[in-house]
Design a protein around this motif. Structure first.
Motif, mmCIF file in Angstrom:
data_model
loop_
_atom_site.group_PDB
_atom_site.id
_atom_site.type_symbol
_atom_site.label_atom_id
_atom_site.label_comp_id
_atom_site.label_asym_id
_atom_site.label_seq_id
_atom_site.Cartn_x
_atom_site.Cartn_y
_atom_site.Cartn_z
ATOM 1 N N ARG A 1 32.678 44.206 36.427
ATOM 2 C CA ARG A 1 32.677 44.552 37.853
ATOM 3 C C ARG A 1 34.118 44.605 38.363
ATOM 4 O O ARG A 1 34.935 43.737 38.055
ATOM 5 N N ILE A 2 34.423 45.662 39.146
ATOM 6 C CA ILE A 2 35.702 45.729 39.853
ATOM 7 C C ILE A 2 35.414 45.394 41.307
ATOM 8 O O ILE A 2 34.516 45.982 41.927
ATOM 9 N N GLU A 3 36.180 44.445 41.867
ATOM 10 C CA GLU A 3 36.059 44.130 43.290
ATOM 11 C C GLU A 3 37.380 44.484 43.959
ATOM 12 O O GLU A 3 38.444 44.079 43.485
ATOM 13 N N HIS A 4 37.284 45.207 45.053
ATOM 14 C CA HIS A 4 38.494 45.635 45.764
ATOM 15 C C HIS A 4 38.248 45.419 47.255
ATOM 16 O O HIS A 4 37.272 45.932 47.806
ATOM 17 N N THR A 5 39.131 44.616 47.865
ATOM 18 C CA THR A 5 38.988 44.299 49.296
ATOM 19 C C THR A 5 40.289 44.629 49.990
ATOM 20 O O THR A 5 41.375 44.335 49.476
ATOM 21 N N LEU A 6 40.183 45.244 51.160
ATOM 22 C CA LEU A 6 41.394 45.544 51.911
ATOM 23 C C LEU A 6 41.173 45.149 53.374
ATOM 24 O O LEU A 6 40.197 45.568 53.993
ATOM 25 N N VAL A 7 42.054 44.305 53.868
ATOM 26 C CA VAL A 7 42.026 43.942 55.283
ATOM 27 C C VAL A 7 43.139 44.722 55.954
ATOM 28 O O VAL A 7 44.300 44.610 55.563
ATOM 29 N N GLU A 8 42.758 45.560 56.922
ATOM 30 C CA GLU A 8 43.747 46.446 57.541
ATOM 31 C C GLU A 8 44.457 45.773 58.710
ATOM 32 O O GLU A 8 43.852 44.988 59.432
ATOM 33 N N THR A 9 45.726 46.114 58.873
ATOM 34 C CA THR A 9 46.399 45.832 60.137
ATOM 35 C C THR A 9 46.133 47.050 61.000
ATOM 36 O O THR A 9 46.596 48.142 60.706
ATOM 37 N N VAL A 10 45.359 46.860 62.051
ATOM 38 C CA VAL A 10 44.773 48.003 62.711
ATOM 39 C C VAL A 10 45.503 48.363 63.980
ATOM 40 O O VAL A 10 45.959 47.493 64.706
ATOM 41 N N ARG B 1 31.521 38.970 30.302
ATOM 42 C CA ARG B 1 31.777 37.643 29.725
ATOM 43 C C ARG B 1 33.279 37.394 29.810
ATOM 44 O O ARG B 1 34.053 38.264 29.458
ATOM 45 N N GLY B 2 33.699 36.272 30.292
ATOM 46 C CA GLY B 2 35.142 35.988 30.324
ATOM 47 C C GLY B 2 35.666 35.863 31.744
ATOM 48 O O GLY B 2 34.933 36.025 32.718
ATOM 49 N N ALA B 3 36.973 35.572 31.822
ATOM 50 C CA ALA B 3 37.596 35.255 33.109
ATOM 51 C C ALA B 3 37.957 36.509 33.892
ATOM 52 O O ALA B 3 38.276 37.547 33.309
ATOM 53 N N ALA B 4 37.936 36.367 35.203
ATOM 54 C CA ALA B 4 38.349 37.461 36.083
ATOM 55 C C ALA B 4 39.858 37.644 36.004
ATOM 56 O O ALA B 4 40.604 36.678 35.839
ATOM 57 N N GLU B 5 40.278 38.908 36.120
ATOM 58 C CA GLU B 5 41.720 39.177 36.144
ATOM 59 C C GLU B 5 42.103 39.695 37.534
ATOM 60 O O GLU B 5 41.550 40.683 38.027
#
Ligand SMILES: NC(=O)c1ccc[n+]([C@@H]2O[C@H](COP(=O)([O-])OP(=O)(O)OC[C@H]3O[C@@H](n4cnc5c(N)ncnc54)[C@H](O)[C@@H]3O)[C@@H](O)[C@H]2O)c1
Length: 451
Positions: free
Chosen positions: A331-340, A364-368
Motif C-alpha cells: 500500500r502507498i499512503e500519501h497525505t498532503l496538508v495544504e497551506t491554503v 509483509r515487512g516495515a513501512a518505508e
C-alpha cells in the motif's frame, strides 16, 4: 497611462490571447509578460466586462510591455482575425470554455483551457469533435499533476512498487475559507460550474486517472448541501442568509464575511466593475438559490479493474487530502496538508503535522517513509512548472506525461458529469453512455530510468 517606455516585441515570441480576465488570468498574464517574456507575448485580451479588459491592459502598461488589444466577448471572431494569436488561453467560468475552445481550434490556434475542460457531456462531445475535425489537441491545464509530491507517487506506481493497484481510497478536504469561496458566485450554480463534482473534482479524478494510467468506466455517487445552507446561518446566530457581505447587516459578526472593499486587488477586480455586469463576488454563502453540493462521495470503476472510493467535503477543519493505493504487493499512503489561500486575507496556517507524507507499506515487512519531492510555489509547486512548460514549450522534459489534452480533460470531467447524473437518478452511470467513443488519454508506460 504610464511614462515607462514600451519595448517592441521580439519577432520570435509566440503570440498569446487571453479570454476571461478574472483572478486566474493574472497567473498567465504575469507568466507571459514577466517570467517567460523572452518566449511569449500577449497580443489580445477578451472578456464580457470592459472594466476587467482595462485592468489587464493597465497591468501590461504599468510594466512597460506592449498593451494587448482589448475585445468584448461578442468580438472574439474579430480578435482571432485581427490579432492572429498562435495560442489562445481560456480562463472564463467553466461553462463558457467550450465555445472559445472550438472557435480557436477552428481558427488554427493552439488552445489551452483551464480546468475543468467543460461542464457537461454535450460540450465535451463538441470539443472532442472539433479536435478530430481540425487534427489539433486542446491542452487542459491540470497543474495538480505537476506538483513534485504527486509526480513522486506517479513514479512509485510506474515502478510497480506495490504491484497491481486493485483499489484507491481518496479523500479531499476543503476548509471553511477555501471551501466557502465556491458558494459565493458562479461556482455555486451547476449550469456554470458543473458543481464541485466537476469544477473541483476534475483535478482529483484526473490525478487518479493519470496515477493509475487507466480509464474510468462507471460511477455511482451520493451528495447533498448540508453546511452552506440557510439553517447554518440561523444556527450561527446570523438570522438566516442575507444577500451579500457588502450590505449585510450582520457582516461584522459573520465568520464567513468577505470584505471586498478592504482588499485592493478584490476591490479593483470585482467591486469596481460590478456596474458593467452585476457580477457580485461576495454573495452570501448560505443563500437559498445555491444548487451545488458540499458533501459528496463517489464509487468509480476503471477499465483496469481498479475501484476508486472518493469523497469531497467543503467545510473541514483542515485542507488537503489523503490517498491510498492498495496493491497486490502493498500500500502507498500519501497525505498532503495544504497551506491554503483565503481570499481577502492572509494564508490560513497549516495545522500541526507533516505537510507532505508519503510512505510505502509492503504486505509483509516495515513501512518505508519517503523524503517527499518538493518545489516552491502555488498548488504544491505545480503552477510554476506547468507555466514553464506551457509558455516555453520544449524547455522542460516531460517523462511522466504531465502535459494533458482533451482526452484527459474528457476522462476527468465525465466522471463528475456521471456523478451528477447518478445523484439525480440514483443509478450507476457508464461514461460510454455519456460520450460514445471516448478517446483513451496518453499515459506513460514506464518510470523514467526504470529497468
Ligand atoms: N487550475 C487551477 O488551479 C485554477 C485556479 C483558479 C481558477 N481556475 C479556473 O480558471 C477559470 C477562471 O476562474 P477565475 O477564478 O479566474 O474566475 P473569475 O470569476 O475571477 O474570472 C472569470 C472572468 O471571465 C469573465 N467572463 C465571464 N463570462 C465570460 C464569457 N462568456 N466570455 C468571456 N469572459 C467571460 C468574467 O467577467 C471574469 O473576468 C475557471 O475555469 C476556473 O476553474 C483554475
Amino acid at each position: 497611462m504610464s511614462a515607462v517606455p514600451v519595448r517592441p516585441p521580439a519577432p520570435s515570441r509566440r503570440r498569446h490571447a487571453l479570454v476571461g480576465l478574472g483572478s486566474r488570468r493574472e497567473f498567465y498574464q504575469d507568466g507571459i509578460e514577466v517570467t517567460h517574456a523572452a518566449a511569449a507575448e500577449l497580443v489580445a485580451v477578451c472578456d464580457v466586462n470592459p472594466g476587467r479588459i482595462e485592468l489587464a491592459q493597465a497591468r501590461a502598461a504599468a510594466r512597460g510591455v506592449a498593451v494587448p488589444r482589448g475585445y468584448l466577448a461578442a468580438e472574439f471572431p474579430r480578435l482571432l482575425a485581427e490579432t492572429r494569436p498562435d495560442v489562445v488561453i481560456v480562463t472564463t467560468p467553466d461553462a463558457a470554455h467550450a465555445g472559445y475552445v472550438v472557435a480557436a481550434l477552428e481558427a488554427g490556434c493552439e488552445v489551452i483551457t483551464e480546468k475543468p475542460m467543460t461542464t457537461d457531456a454535450d460540450a465535451c462531445r463538441r470539443i472532442l469533435e472539433a479536435c478530430r475535425r481540425t487534427g489539433r489537441h486542446c491542452r487542459v491545464a491540470f497543474n495538480y499533476r505537476y506538483s513534485p509530491a504527486r509526480t513522486q507517487v506517479k513514479d512509485l506506481l510506474l515502478r510497480g512498487t506495490v504491484g497491481e493497484v486493485l483499489s484507491v481510497d481518496f479523500h479531499w478536504l476543503l476548509n471553511t475559507h477555501h471551501g466557502a469561496d465556491y458558494f459565493r458566485r458562479w461556482h455555486a450554480r451547476k449550469d456554470t460550474s458543473g458543481g464541485l463534482f466537476v469544477h473541483k473534482a476534475t483535478h482529483h479524478f484526473d490525478l487518479v486517472n493519470w496515477w493509475l494510467g487507466a480509464v474510468p468506466v462507471a460511477v455511482s455517487a451520493a451528495g447533498s448541501r448540508r453546511f452552506y445552507t440557510p439553517e447554518t446561518a440561523r444556527r450561527l446566530g446570523l438570522g438566516g442568509p442575507h444577500e451579500r457581505c457588502l450590505t449585510c447587516p450582520v457582516a461584522a459578526r459573520c465568520p464567513f464575511r468577505l470584505d471586498l472593499a478592504a482588499d485592493p486587488r478584490l476591490r479593483a477586480l470585482y467591486l469596481g466593475n460590478e456596474a458593467h455586469d452585476g457580477y457580485l463576488r461576495d454573495r452570501c454563502v448560505f443563500r437559498e438559490d445555491i444548487d451545488i453540493e458540499d458533501t459528496m462521495s463517489a464509487a468509480v470503476s476503471y477499465d483496469s479493474g481498479a475501484l476508486l472510493t472518493y469523497s469531497l467535503n467543503a467545510y473541514n477543519a483542515w485542507e488537503g487530502y489523503q490517498v491510498a493505493f492498495n496493491g497486490t504487493a502493498g500500500r502507498i499512503e500519501h497525505t498532503l496538508v495544504e497551506t491554503v489561500y483565503r481570499e481577502g486575507r492572509e494564508a490560513a496556517p497549516t495545522p500541526d503535522g507533516p505537510e507532505v507524507r508519503t510512505r510505502v507499506i509492503p504486505l509483509r515487512g516495515a513501512a518505508e517513509e519517503l523524503t517527499p519531492w518538493r518545489a516552491d510555489g502555488d498548488h504544491g509547486g505545480g503552477d510554476r512548472l506547468m507555466l514553464e512548460e506551457i509558455l516555453a514549450p520544449g524547455a522542460v522534459a516531460d517523462p511522466y506525461l504531465r502535459r494533458a489534452d482533451e482526452r484527459a480533460g474528457a476522462a476527468s470531467i465525465l466522471v463528475g458529469v456521471a456523478a451528477n447524473r447518478s445523484l439525480a437518478t440514483g443509478a450507476r452511470v457508464r461514461l460510454a453512455d455519456l460520450v460514445g467513443d471516448l478517446p483513451r488519454p496518453e499515459y506513460p508506460v514506464a518510470a523514467p530510468g526504470a529497468a
